[in-house]
Write a protein that holds these residues in place. Structure first.
Motif, mmCIF file in Angstrom:
data_model
loop_
_atom_site.group_PDB
_atom_site.id
_atom_site.type_symbol
_atom_site.label_atom_id
_atom_site.label_comp_id
_atom_site.label_asym_id
_atom_site.label_seq_id
_atom_site.Cartn_x
_atom_site.Cartn_y
_atom_site.Cartn_z
ATOM 1 N N GLU A 164 0.827 -1.209 0.000
ATOM 2 C CA GLU A 164 0.000 0.000 0.000
ATOM 3 C C GLU A 164 0.863 1.262 0.000
ATOM 4 O OE1 GLU A 164 -2.752 -0.043 3.249
ATOM 5 O OE2 GLU A 164 -3.413 -2.092 2.870
ATOM 6 N N PHE A 165 1.890 1.288 0.847
ATOM 7 C CA PHE A 165 2.705 2.488 1.009
ATOM 8 C C PHE A 165 3.543 2.778 -0.229
ATOM 9 C CE2 PHE A 165 2.863 1.654 5.890
ATOM 10 C CZ PHE A 165 1.528 2.009 5.986
ATOM 11 N N ALA A 166 3.923 1.739 -0.963
ATOM 12 C CA ALA A 166 4.739 1.939 -2.164
ATOM 13 C C ALA A 166 3.980 2.701 -3.242
ATOM 14 C CB ALA A 166 5.212 0.590 -2.699
ATOM 15 N N GLU A 167 2.671 2.598 -3.214
ATOM 16 C CA GLU A 167 1.844 3.212 -4.268
ATOM 17 C C GLU A 167 2.108 4.702 -4.414
ATOM 18 O OE1 GLU A 167 -0.732 2.025 -6.343
ATOM 19 O OE2 GLU A 167 -0.085 -0.014 -5.889
ATOM 20 N N GLY A 168 2.134 5.433 -3.339
ATOM 21 C CA GLY A 168 2.272 6.890 -3.422
ATOM 22 C C GLY A 168 3.629 7.416 -3.009
ATOM 23 N N ALA A 169 4.637 6.546 -2.919
ATOM 24 C CA ALA A 169 5.937 6.963 -2.385
ATOM 25 C C ALA A 169 6.598 8.045 -3.229
ATOM 26 C CB ALA A 169 6.859 5.755 -2.253
ATOM 27 N N VAL A 170 6.536 7.917 -4.545
ATOM 28 C CA VAL A 170 7.184 8.905 -5.415
ATOM 29 C C VAL A 170 6.518 10.268 -5.263
ATOM 30 C CG1 VAL A 170 7.665 9.555 -7.805
ATOM 31 C CG2 VAL A 170 7.970 7.180 -7.070
ATOM 32 N N ALA A 171 5.193 10.297 -5.273
ATOM 33 C CA ALA A 171 4.470 11.571 -5.155
ATOM 34 C C ALA A 171 4.682 12.202 -3.787
ATOM 35 C CB ALA A 171 2.979 11.357 -5.409
ATOM 36 N N ARG A 172 4.676 11.410 -2.721
ATOM 37 C CA ARG A 172 4.895 11.972 -1.389
ATOM 38 C C ARG A 172 6.273 12.610 -1.293
ATOM 39 N NH1 ARG A 172 2.171 7.239 0.199
ATOM 40 N NH2 ARG A 172 4.147 6.180 0.625
ATOM 41 N N ASP A 173 7.265 11.950 -1.859
ATOM 42 C CA ASP A 173 8.620 12.504 -1.830
ATOM 43 C C ASP A 173 8.700 13.779 -2.663
ATOM 44 O OD1 ASP A 173 11.703 12.136 -1.477
ATOM 45 O OD2 ASP A 173 11.397 12.394 -3.625
ATOM 46 N N ARG A 174 8.154 13.752 -3.864
ATOM 47 C CA ARG A 174 8.258 14.899 -4.762
ATOM 48 C C ARG A 174 7.570 16.120 -4.161
ATOM 49 N NH1 ARG A 174 5.207 13.252 -8.828
ATOM 50 N NH2 ARG A 174 6.892 12.025 -9.745
#
Length: 420
Positions: free
Chosen positions: A49-59
């Motif tokens: 679940e957490f991997a799904e939005g990891a890029v957007a959260r970081d950006r």
């Protein structure tokens, strides 16, 4: 630090930051993890679940408020609470593996509960029975502990100007903290302060207590959503029940230090695993062959094949070192003495040092083998190096090698503190 100085620091922090987000009270008790196997299985589900939005959260530097709520409500933040108090009492090896699994999905989320687990261990080792029953029950129900440990501008990170002192019959806490990882998500802020006798204390403070302020001013290029900003205490009134002695846990051999550090080591191992997996996925999907080669696909490049082989060996070695450190930590928890605690501390130092190198190597090779296209912002692949490099600065790996070498070469036991 005077009240006027704290106000000036607060104003400066708000220039670059913003007030802490609202964290609503729990609506229902958290799930209770039953054993180690359930903890590992739950972590794997959450990691997907957490991997799904990891890029957007970081950006976007978007704080993972919903994800942290899901994390704690799933019961994993209470998994180290001893069985006699209603917890699963999972092993140190399981704590490390859960952290690595979550960190592979999003290393900021993996790091956020590090100090929570540290303070749970402090309660186990130094809290009174009444304190354990009270705070363990709250944590089992889903309350999260936030860190207010390190200060900025002092001679060393463990120089504490924050003080707890009695005035007019009241215990008052005053000071300011930075690098307060997880504080923005916490129900209870745990402050580290010196009392009037110079002993270091840990103080458990409900988030809404008057005089406590959280400021979201963490601006690092890595681990961007850990909430590691500023906490100020301005005449915060507390009771003796909220205070636990911190010094006592290091005045005798305890697993406090290696338990704290194995979580940090596992964050690095998680980053290494994920960077390697991304490298394999990206190279197979997008990497083009070098024009001097007569091959069809980038993944047939012999130099890329060699590099992936090299990184794979190192990541697997870090995995093995993490598991070994977890087992030695469990031995120290079961029978704490000079020998077992030193062995656990050194084993954790080994995986922290080696895992840090493996994570940075894997992150570098991801970009190198991916080629120019891999640097595009849309992929967010630079986050692995930024996160590994930022997190590695928590405590210097060069000192891990020093203590490891002194242990094996000269039989010198490592010091007892939270960074070894």
């Amino acid at each position: 630090m005077s009240s006027d100085d704290r106000k000036l620091h607060r104003q400066a922090a708000l220039v670059t930051g913003r007030p802490a987000p609202h964290v609503p009270p729990r609506r229902q008790p958290a799930h209770r993890i039953k054993d180690d196997a359930e903890a590992i299985a739950t972590a794997k589900v959450l990691a997907r679940e957490f991997a799904e939005g990891a890029v957007a959260r970081d950006r976007e530097r978007r704080l993972p408020l919903a994800e942290i709520e899901r994390f704690s409500q799933a019961g994993l933040w209470a998994m180290t609470i001893p069985k006699e108090y209603g917890g699963a009492g999972v092993s140190g090896a399981t704590l490390a593996e859960v952290t690595a699994i979550i960190s592979a999905a999003d290393s900021s989320i993996g790091q956020i509960p590090q100090n929570h687990f540290y303070m749970v261990e402090a309660l186990r080792l130094a809290g009174t029975e009444e304190q354990k029953r009270h705070y363990f029950a709250r944590i089992l129900d889903g309350d999260r502990l936030g860190n207010a440990f390190t200060e900025i501008g002092t001679k060393t990170p463990v120089d504490f100007k924050t003080q707890i002192a009695e005035r007019d019959g009241k215990l008052l806490l005053n000071g300011q903290k930075f690098y307060a990882t997880g504080s923005l998500f916490a129900h209870i802020i745990v402050a580290v302060a010196k009392n009037e006798r110079g002993r270091v204390q840990i103080v458990f403070i409900d988030r809404a207590t008057p005089g406590l302020e959280l400021i979201d001013d963490w601006s690092s290029f890595g681990q961007r959503s850990t909430g590691s900003g500023t906490v100020t205490f301005d005449n915060v009134e507390v009771t003796a029940f909220q205070v636990v002695d911190h010094d006592v846990v290091f005045e005798q051999p305890t697993p406090m230090g290696p338990l704290a550090q194995i979580v940090h080591a596992a964050v690095q191992v998680g980053i290494a695993r994920s960077a390697l997996a991304e490298t394999i996925s990206y190279v197979r999907a997008y990497a083009r062959p070098f024009f001097e080669l007569d091959i069809e696909h980038g993944y047939e490049d012999p130099h890329s094949i060699h590099a992936v082989g090299d990184v794979s060996i190192r990541v697997h070695a870090a995995d093995a070192l993490l598991a070994r450190a977890g087992h030695l930590l469990d031995a120290a928890i079961a029978e704490p003495n000079e020998r077992t605690v030193a062995a656990a501390s050194i084993a954790v130092a080994e995986v922290k040092a080696y895992g840090t190198e493996a994570a940075q190597l894997a992150a570098n090779k991801l970009i190198e083998l991916g080629g120019a296209r891999s640097t595009l912002e849309a992929y967010g692949l630079d986050r692995f190096w930024r996160n590994a490099r930022t997190h590695s600065l928590h405590d210097p790996a060069r000192w891990k090698y020093h203590h490891i070498g002194n242990y094996y070469l000269n039989g010198k036991l490592p010091p007892r503190h939270g960074a070894i």
